[in-house]
Design a protein around this motif. Sequence first.
Motif, PDB file in Angstrom:
ATOM      1  N   GLN A   1       0.931  -1.022  -0.118  1.00 57.05           N
ATOM      2  CA  GLN A   1      -0.141  -0.238   0.015  1.00 57.05           C
ATOM      3  C   GLN A   1       1.396   1.680  -0.496  1.00 57.05           C
ATOM      4  N   ALA A   2       1.826   1.338   0.353  1.00 56.82           N
ATOM      5  CA  ALA A   2       2.350   2.625   0.735  1.00 56.82           C
ATOM      6  C   ALA A   2       3.514   2.558  -0.426  1.00 56.82           C
ATOM      7  N   SER A   3       3.641   1.233  -1.226  1.00 59.71           N
ATOM      8  CA  SER A   3       4.178   2.031  -2.388  1.00 59.71           C
ATOM      9  C   SER A   3       3.548   2.541  -3.079  1.00 59.71           C
ATOM     10  N   ASN A   4       2.391   2.332  -3.503  1.00 66.22           N
ATOM     11  CA  ASN A   4       1.958   2.648  -4.413  1.00 66.22           C
ATOM     12  C   ASN A   4       0.704   3.785  -3.663  1.00 66.22           C
ATOM     13  N   ILE A   5       0.027   3.922  -2.566  1.00 67.23           N
ATOM     14  CA  ILE A   5      -0.841   5.244  -2.360  1.00 67.23           C
ATOM     15  C   ILE A   5       0.232   6.337  -1.903  1.00 67.23           C
ATOM     16  N   PHE A   6       0.270   6.847  -2.554  1.00 74.16           N
ATOM     17  CA  PHE A   6       1.250   8.263  -2.408  1.00 74.16           C
ATOM     18  C   PHE A   6      -0.332   9.416  -2.065  1.00 74.16           C
ATOM     19  N   LYS A   7      -0.973   9.079  -2.059  1.00 72.46           N
ATOM     20  CA  LYS A   7      -2.681  10.391  -1.947  1.00 72.46           C
ATOM     21  C   LYS A   7      -2.279   9.874  -0.538  1.00 72.46           C
ATOM     22  N   PRO A   8      -2.771  11.341   0.497  1.00 77.99           N
ATOM     23  CA  PRO A   8      -2.607  10.662   2.140  1.00 77.99           C
ATOM     24  C   PRO A   8      -4.334  10.465   2.327  1.00 77.99           C
ATOM     25  N   ALA A   9      -3.995   9.292   3.032  1.00 82.91           N
ATOM     26  CA  ALA A   9      -5.463   8.369   3.251  1.00 82.91           C
ATOM     27  C   ALA A   9      -6.213   9.693   4.834  1.00 82.91           C
ATOM     28  N   TYR A  10      -5.566  10.288   5.745  1.00 82.47           N
ATOM     29  CA  TYR A  10      -6.041  10.866   5.932  1.00 82.47           C
ATOM     30  C   TYR A  10      -5.885  12.884   5.564  1.00 82.47           C
ATOM     31  N   ALA A  11      -6.610  13.736   6.274  1.00 88.13           N
ATOM     32  CA  ALA A  11      -6.724  14.902   6.246  1.00 88.13           C
ATOM     33  C   ALA A  11      -5.041  15.407   7.580  1.00 88.13           C
ATOM     34  N   PRO A  12      -4.463  16.266   6.163  1.00 90.15           N
ATOM     35  CA  PRO A  12      -2.793  16.986   6.846  1.00 90.15           C
ATOM     36  C   PRO A  12      -3.003  17.302   8.280  1.00 90.15           C
ATOM     37  N   VAL A  13      -2.747  16.896   8.936  1.00 89.98           N
ATOM     38  CA  VAL A  13      -2.260  17.602  10.477  1.00 89.98           C
ATOM     39  C   VAL A  13      -1.212  18.660  10.429  1.00 89.98           C
ATOM     40  N   ASP A  14      -0.326  18.880   9.768  1.00 85.27           N
ATOM     41  CA  ASP A  14       0.479  19.641  10.626  1.00 85.27           C
ATOM     42  C   ASP A  14       1.324  19.572   8.939  1.00 85.27           C
ATOM     43  N   ALA A  15       2.538  20.139   8.903  1.00 86.81           N
ATOM     44  CA  ALA A  15       3.616  20.509   7.711  1.00 86.81           C
ATOM     45  C   ALA A  15       4.428  19.249   7.270  1.00 86.81           C
ATOM     46  N   ILE A  16       4.131  18.450   8.474  1.00 88.91           N
ATOM     47  CA  ILE A  16       5.144  16.938   7.681  1.00 88.91           C
ATOM     48  C   ILE A  16       4.292  16.507   6.682  1.00 88.91           C
ATOM     49  N   ASP A  17       3.043  16.842   6.563  1.00 88.35           N
ATOM     50  CA  ASP A  17       1.524  15.983   5.928  1.00 88.35           C
ATOM     51  C   ASP A  17       2.331  16.615   4.422  1.00 88.35           C
ATOM     52  N   ALA A  18       3.155  17.489   3.975  1.00 88.12           N
ATOM     53  CA  ALA A  18       3.083  18.030   2.973  1.00 88.12           C
ATOM     54  C   ALA A  18       4.422  17.272   2.560  1.00 88.12           C
ATOM     55  N   ILE A  19       5.448  16.353   3.004  1.00 85.81           N
ATOM     56  CA  ILE A  19       6.537  15.313   2.746  1.00 85.81           C
ATOM     57  C   ILE A  19       5.883  14.221   2.108  1.00 85.81           C
ATOM     58  N   SER A  20       6.413  13.903   1.054  1.00 91.52           N
ATOM     59  CA  SER A  20       6.344  12.168   0.371  1.00 91.52           C
ATOM     60  C   SER A  20       6.383  11.459   1.334  1.00 91.52           C
ATOM     61  N   SER A  21       6.056  10.311   0.966  1.00 90.27           N
ATOM     62  CA  SER A  21       5.469   9.165   2.150  1.00 90.27           C
ATOM     63  C   SER A  21       5.810   8.212   0.821  1.00 90.27           C
ATOM     64  N   ARG A  22       6.073   8.383  -0.207  1.00 89.05           N
ATOM     65  CA  ARG A  22       6.621   7.335  -1.444  1.00 89.05           C
ATOM     66  C   ARG A  22       8.105   6.572  -0.642  1.00 89.05           C
ATOM     67  N   PRO A  23       8.372   5.512  -0.508  1.00 85.38           N
ATOM     68  CA  PRO A  23       9.720   5.077   0.101  1.00 85.38           C
ATOM     69  C   PRO A  23      10.116   5.156  -1.301  1.00 85.38           C
ATOM     70  N   ASP A  24      11.884   4.350  -1.039  1.00 89.22           N
ATOM     71  CA  ASP A  24      12.634   4.500  -2.409  1.00 89.22           C
ATOM     72  C   ASP A  24      12.872   3.243  -2.727  1.00 89.22           C
ATOM     73  N   PHE A  25      13.136   2.665  -1.318  1.00 89.67           N
ATOM     74  CA  PHE A  25      12.618   0.994  -1.285  1.00 89.67           C
ATOM     75  C   PHE A  25      11.456   0.337  -0.905  1.00 89.67           C
ATOM     76  N   ALA A  26      11.321  -0.553  -1.325  1.00 95.41           N
ATOM     77  CA  ALA A  26      10.625  -1.869  -0.480  1.00 95.41           C
ATOM     78  C   ALA A  26      10.235  -3.434  -0.010  1.00 95.41           C
ATOM     79  N   VAL A  27      10.861  -3.931   1.188  1.00 91.22           N
ATOM     80  CA  VAL A  27      11.094  -5.552   1.083  1.00 91.22           C
ATOM     81  C   VAL A  27       8.989  -5.785   1.229  1.00 91.22           C
ATOM     82  N   ALA A  28       9.123  -7.338   0.986  1.00 91.69           N
ATOM     83  CA  ALA A  28       7.516  -8.168   1.511  1.00 91.69           C
ATOM     84  C   ALA A  28       7.712  -8.712   1.472  1.00 91.69           C
ATOM     85  N   VAL A  29       7.789  -9.817   2.422  1.00 89.18           N
ATOM     86  CA  VAL A  29       7.988 -10.713   3.301  1.00 89.18           C
ATOM     87  C   VAL A  29       6.546 -11.842   3.381  1.00 89.18           C
ATOM     88  N   TYR A  30       6.364 -13.103   2.953  1.00 92.01           N
ATOM     89  CA  TYR A  30       5.036 -13.126   3.149  1.00 92.01           C
ATOM     90  C   TYR A  30       4.050 -12.962   3.504  1.00 92.01           C
TER      91      TYR A  30
END
Length: 351
Positions: free
Chosen positions: A223-252
Motif C-alpha cells: 500500500q505505501a509503495s503505491n498509494i501516495f495520496k494521503p489517507a487522512y486530512a493533513p494535520v501539520d506541515a509534515i504531511d506535505a512531505i512525500s510518503s513514497r518509500p525509496d525501496f521496499a521489501v515484502a516478506v510473506y
Amino acid sequence: MLRASLRVLMSMALMVGGCGARPAPEEADTVRPSAHRASFSPEAPARTVGRTEGVWQAPAGLDQMRIWPGTAPDMTGWNHPPESVLVAETPEAIGGRYSEAVFDVASPTMTVFPPKGVSTRAAVIVFPGGGFRAVVLTVGGTEICDWLTAKGITCILSKYRVPGTNHYWNEDCRCAVTPDIPRALQDAQRTIRLVRSRARELKIDPDKIGVMGFSAGGYLVAQASNIFKPAYAPVDAIDAISSRPDFAVAVYPGHLCRSGDTIDPGIRVTHRTPPTFIAQAWDDSVDPVCNSLVYAKALDAAKVSTELHLFATGEHNFGLRHPDKPVGAWRTLVEQWFVGLGILPPPVEER
C-alpha cells in the motif's frame, strides 16, 4: 512470462500448480481465517506466559515516540480495550526465549534503532505482521531491526493501530472486511513522512528511506509503495512531505490476492512504485503464495525493478529464525539486493 528482471529463486526443485493453497470458493475474495491470528512461530504453538494491560515498552535505551501530535486521526467510534502486551515463550527467538505481540493500539508509535558502527545513511521502516488484529513486535520487528542496525542501517519499528484498521478477517461474519477508514495505512504514511522530515536529526539520506513488512506488514508495504495520496486530512506541515518509500521489501505478504487470483484492486502499480524485493515459501499455509505472485506480476507489468524469491519450504512467519534452512537465505539475498541499490556498500573483497 515474467521478464528476466524479475528473478525467481527456487530453494529446492518443486512441482507446483497455480498459486499455492487458496481459500475455499466461499472465501474467494478474502484471505484465509488463519492469516489473521497473531502467530509467533511456524512450528508448534507458542506457550503464552501472560498478557498485561499497558503500553508496550521499547528495548532499553531506545525512545518510542508517538507519530501524531495529539490524538491520531479518525478515532471517532473507536471502541476497544486499552493497549495490552502478550508475551509468549518461543525458544527459537533470537537472543532470548520470549516474543511479544501488542493488542488494541490506539496511539501509534515509532521506535528508532540507531545504526551500529559506520552508518550507511539509509533507513528502513519495519511493519510487523499480525493480521491487523495485533502487531507481532518480535519476530517481524525487533529481531529485524537488530539485523539491519548491525549492517549500519537505521531501523524504525512501527507500532501501528489495530485491530480492524485495514483489510482483515472478521470472526463474527466469517468474512473479510475492508474498513472505511484505513487507520493502519494512515499510520504507515505518517511514519514515512515523519522519518523523512527528521532526516537531518537521524543522520540519514532522505532519498534512502525504505520499507520492510512481514505478513500483514507486507500488505502495508504494498500500500505505501503505491498509494501516495494521503489517507487522512493533513494535520501539520509534515504531511506535505512525500510518503513514497525509496525501496521496499515484502516478506510473506498477505491480503493482496483476491478472487480469481487477482490483485487487490486498491493496489495500482505504476512506474512510481519503488524497486521491490519479495520473499515467501510455497508451503505458506497462512498467506498463500498467490499474494506474492499477483503482486510480482503487477510490478513486472509496470516495469518496476523487482526481485522475487520463492522457497519450497519455510511455512509462514519464519523471519530470521531459520538461518540453517534454505528459507534463511532470504536475509543474504536482501543484503545483496541492497548492495545493488547502493543501500549497503559492496563486500570488502569486491571493492
